[in-house]
Enzyme design. Structure first.
Site, short mmCIF file in Angstrom:
data_model
loop_
_atom_site.label_atom_id
_atom_site.label_comp_id
_atom_site.label_asym_id
_atom_site.label_seq_id
_atom_site.Cartn_x
_atom_site.Cartn_y
_atom_site.Cartn_z
N ASP A 1 54.69 26.57 33.55
CA ASP A 1 54.25 25.24 33.96
C ASP A 1 54.73 24.20 32.95
OD1 ASP A 1 52.93 26.23 36.19
OD2 ASP A 1 51.05 26.50 35.12
N TYR B 1 50.77 35.89 25.94
CA TYR B 1 50.51 34.46 25.77
C TYR B 1 49.46 34.22 24.69
CZ TYR B 1 52.47 34.16 30.53
OH TYR B 1 53.26 34.27 31.64
N ASP C 1 43.96 23.57 34.89
CA ASP C 1 44.49 23.27 33.56
C ASP C 1 44.26 21.80 33.25
OD1 ASP C 1 46.52 21.82 34.85
OD2 ASP C 1 48.05 23.36 34.55
N ARG D 1 45.90 30.40 33.97
CA ARG D 1 45.01 29.33 34.46
C ARG D 1 43.84 29.92 35.25
NH1 ARG D 1 47.82 25.76 38.32
NH2 ARG D 1 49.56 27.23 38.38
#
Length: 313
Positions: free
Chosen positions: A42, A70, A84, A182
């Protein structure tokens, strides 16, 4: 196009750019339109974006399916329309009193093989339309849960946000392809009754490629380098070294005898009773005697067949 630009570029994507923006930059630097990426990030997210140039674009579909890792920050106390920080606040409840033990207990149910509903603002297709387009048109779809695997979900810090009744949770997540961080933030907030959304995301690894191998766009503009095709495949897939005859056969689309299963120490060194099933999503890279990449292979009915042949392509 020179052979020096035939391979992978491991980009440290900055925030504010789409993955497509990064591909456009690499196209200009590489001097070719044959560029793609493995696994969208994103615009808000940063970190490892694997980009393929020329023949290496044919590796991307398989690299997309590899494990990813991540570093994330989840804000408890607020839900948003996009799950988000780029979305509008849609609700929430004070999270200042949430304990570390409660967070850890909720994370247990979000670890392992889980069913995850993707965010409504995502690229999932519903009746041929992207979910985010339907949502922005006022017709948010009801997305079905999908199986994903969260191998690790480890809290590294919990920090109160002064004055707002909010709590920031820093975490490391290692997961399968198709997992939305997310959605983990959303579901953690829902489990705790506070709402939650993602405020920061940095991808630290895609398969065998981590941040140590990544270069910023500015660094690539100064010195454009790729991971050569053979080296890229060797880092990402199990390796099979071929004889000259086997390499010739594969180059023409032929098949090879599958490599026998390794001895099973639990059976006194005998071969395993049942070989693992073929997995076309996780192929083997086959190399010629000179070290060049010949093909990606998958096993089927005792034979190794080529999924993608690189020689002469």
């Amino acid at each position: 196009m020179t052979s020096g630009n035939d391979g992978l570029v491991i980009v440290d994507k900055p925030g504010g750019l789409t993955s497509h923006d990064v591909v456009a930059r690499i196209r200009r630097l590489a001097g070719t339109r044959k560029v793609g990426h493995a696994g969208t990030l994103d615009p808000m997210a940063t970190g490892v974006l694997v980009v393929g140039v020329e023949r290496a674009t044919r590796l991307l579909g398989y690299l997309t399916l590899t494990e990813k890792q991540y570093d994330a920050t989840i804000r408890l106390g607020q839900s948003t329309s996009t799950d988000d920080a780029e979305g509008e606040i849609t609700g929430g409840a004070p999270a200042a009193g949430v304990s570390a033990e409660a967070v850890s207990a909720a994370i247990v149910n979000l670890t392992g093989e889980i069913q995850q509903v993707p965010p409504v603002v995502s690229a999932i297709k519903v009746d041929g339309q992207r979910a985010y387009k339907l949502t922005r048109a006022g017709a948010a779809p009801e997305l079905k849960p999908r199986p994903v695997t969260v191998y690790e979900f480890t809290v590294t810090a919990i920090r109160p946000v002064p004055g707002d009744g909010l709590l920031d949770v820093d975490a490391t997540v290692r997961c399968s392809s198709g997992t939305y961080i997310r959605a983990l933030a959303r579901d953690l907030g829902a489990a705790l009754g506070t709402g939650g959304h993602l405020t920061a995301l940095r991808r630290t690894r895609v398969g065998g490629y981590g941040l140590a191998a990544a270069r910023t766009l500015d660094q690539l503009a100064e010195r454009f380098e790729v991971v050569p095709l053979a080296q890229a495949a060797a880092a990402a897939f199990p390796r099979r070294d071929l004889s000259a005859d086997e390499a010739r056969r594969l180059a023409h689309g032929g098949r090879l005898t599958a490599i026998p299963a390794p001895p099973d120490p639990d059976r006194g060194g005998q071969l395993a009773a049942v070989s693992p099933p073929p997995d076309p999503d996780h192929p083997t890279a086959a190399f010629a005697p000179d070290g060049s990449l010949v093909a990606l292979l998958t096993e089927q009915s005792g034979q190794a067949r080529p999924l993608v042949v690189f020689v002469g392509s």
